[in-house]
Design an enzyme around this catalytic site. Structure first.
Site, PDB file in Angstrom:
ATOM      1  N   CYS A  38       0.838  -1.201   0.000  1.00 25.85           N
ATOM      2  CA  CYS A  38       0.000   0.000   0.000  1.00 25.85           C
ATOM      3  C   CYS A  38       0.873   1.251   0.000  1.00 25.85           C
ATOM      4  CB  CYS A  38      -0.973  -0.032   1.174  1.00 25.85           C
ATOM      5  SG  CYS A  38      -2.294   1.214   1.055  1.00 25.85           S
ATOM      6  N   GLU A  97      -0.846  -8.527   5.021  1.00 25.13           N
ATOM      7  CA  GLU A  97      -0.643  -8.665   6.464  1.00 25.13           C
ATOM      8  C   GLU A  97      -1.960  -8.559   7.232  1.00 25.13           C
ATOM      9  OE1 GLU A  97      -1.072  -4.312   6.165  1.00 25.13           O
ATOM     10  OE2 GLU A  97      -0.307  -5.892   4.853  1.00 25.13           O
ATOM     11  N   HIS A 117      -3.579  -5.455   1.207  1.00 27.80           N
ATOM     12  CA  HIS A 117      -2.846  -5.686   2.447  1.00 27.80           C
ATOM     13  C   HIS A 117      -2.791  -7.171   2.801  1.00 27.80           C
ATOM     14  CE1 HIS A 117      -2.314  -1.552   4.101  1.00 27.80           C
ATOM     15  NE2 HIS A 117      -3.342  -1.281   3.301  1.00 27.80           N
TER      16      HIS A 117
END
Length: 237
Positions: free
Chosen positions: A87, A199, A197
């Site tokens: 990002c 994560e 994302h």
């Protein structure tokens, strides 16, 4: 011994702890790297996490590219080190010229915060080898400047050279990215960025663990690189 993976923290980063947690889950030893430091402390890979580096003043990533740590990241990448930007980290990599293209304001001119589906274009890279073939990956996006843009010649070259790493799938293109591009690599294949994302999709309790394969791919590739420092990572397409 667990492989050491650096997580760069800028003023305004807000996904660094999520990234550290995901790296722990993948068996890495995360090392937090503050933006003012000039060395990477001997890590085997670097992650630039999401957030709003320096408040995203002027435009996303443009101030962060001049920070001391980015000079070290650029030198590390030039030597073949593995770097992943997520990002805002992708935006920083693009502003620093470490990956091709640019991230522009979303076509809607609105912040996009939603779950999307992406597909991996390649499974023979340091960032994707642990993924399952032909399986769309569900993970969130959270950005206002995620519209991938490059001129037609650059886009054609990225297609021909296998540098497009991810595309939005199932009609989910939240920002109007050209050719539905969600992530790209540099020509050498050791630096990559993506807007979604992984994560934040690394455990089932989060609603999806589809992103964990990207984190695990990086950690496993970093471990191999630490043991074979002269060997770089991308197989032939």
């Amino acid at each position: 011994m667990a492989v050491r993976v650096g997580v760069v923290v800028f003023p305004g980063s807000n996904c660094d702890r999520d990234t550290v947690h995901a790296l722990h889950l993948a068996g890495a030893d995360p090392v937090v790297l503050w933006h003012e430091q000039a060395t990477l402390e001997g890590v085997a890979a670097v992650v630039l996490p999401g957030g709003f580096a320096y408040g995203d003043y002027v435009r996303a990533g443009v101030i962060a590219r001049f920070s001391p740590v980015m000079r070290a990241v650029s030198a590390f990448a030039a030597d073949g080190g593995l770097v992943l930007g997520i990002c805002n980290g992708f935006q920083v990599l693009a502003e620093a010229g470490l990956v091709p293209g640019a991230l522009l304001r979303n076509a809607s001119l609105r912040f996009a915060g939603q779950e999307v589906a992406i597909s991996a274009e390649r499974l023979d890279t340091p960032f994707t080898h642990a993924l399952v073939a032909n399986a769309p990956l569900r993970m969130p996006v959270a950005h206002g400047e995620g519209r991938y843009h490059a001129d037609d010649a650059t886009l054609d070259a990225l297609e021909a050279d296998g540098q497009i790493l991810f595309r939005y799938a199932d009609g989910s293109n939240p920002n109007g990215s050209l050719r539905a591009i969600a992530g790209v690599m540099n020509a050498a294949g050791n630096v990559a960025g993506l807007m979604p994302h992984p994560e934040r999709a690394s455990e089932a309790i989060l609603g999806s663990d589809d992103g964990f394969g990207i984190i695990r791919s990086l950690v496993e590739s970093a471990a191999r690189a630490a043991n074979e420092p002269a060997r770089l990572a991308v197989g032939s397409r």
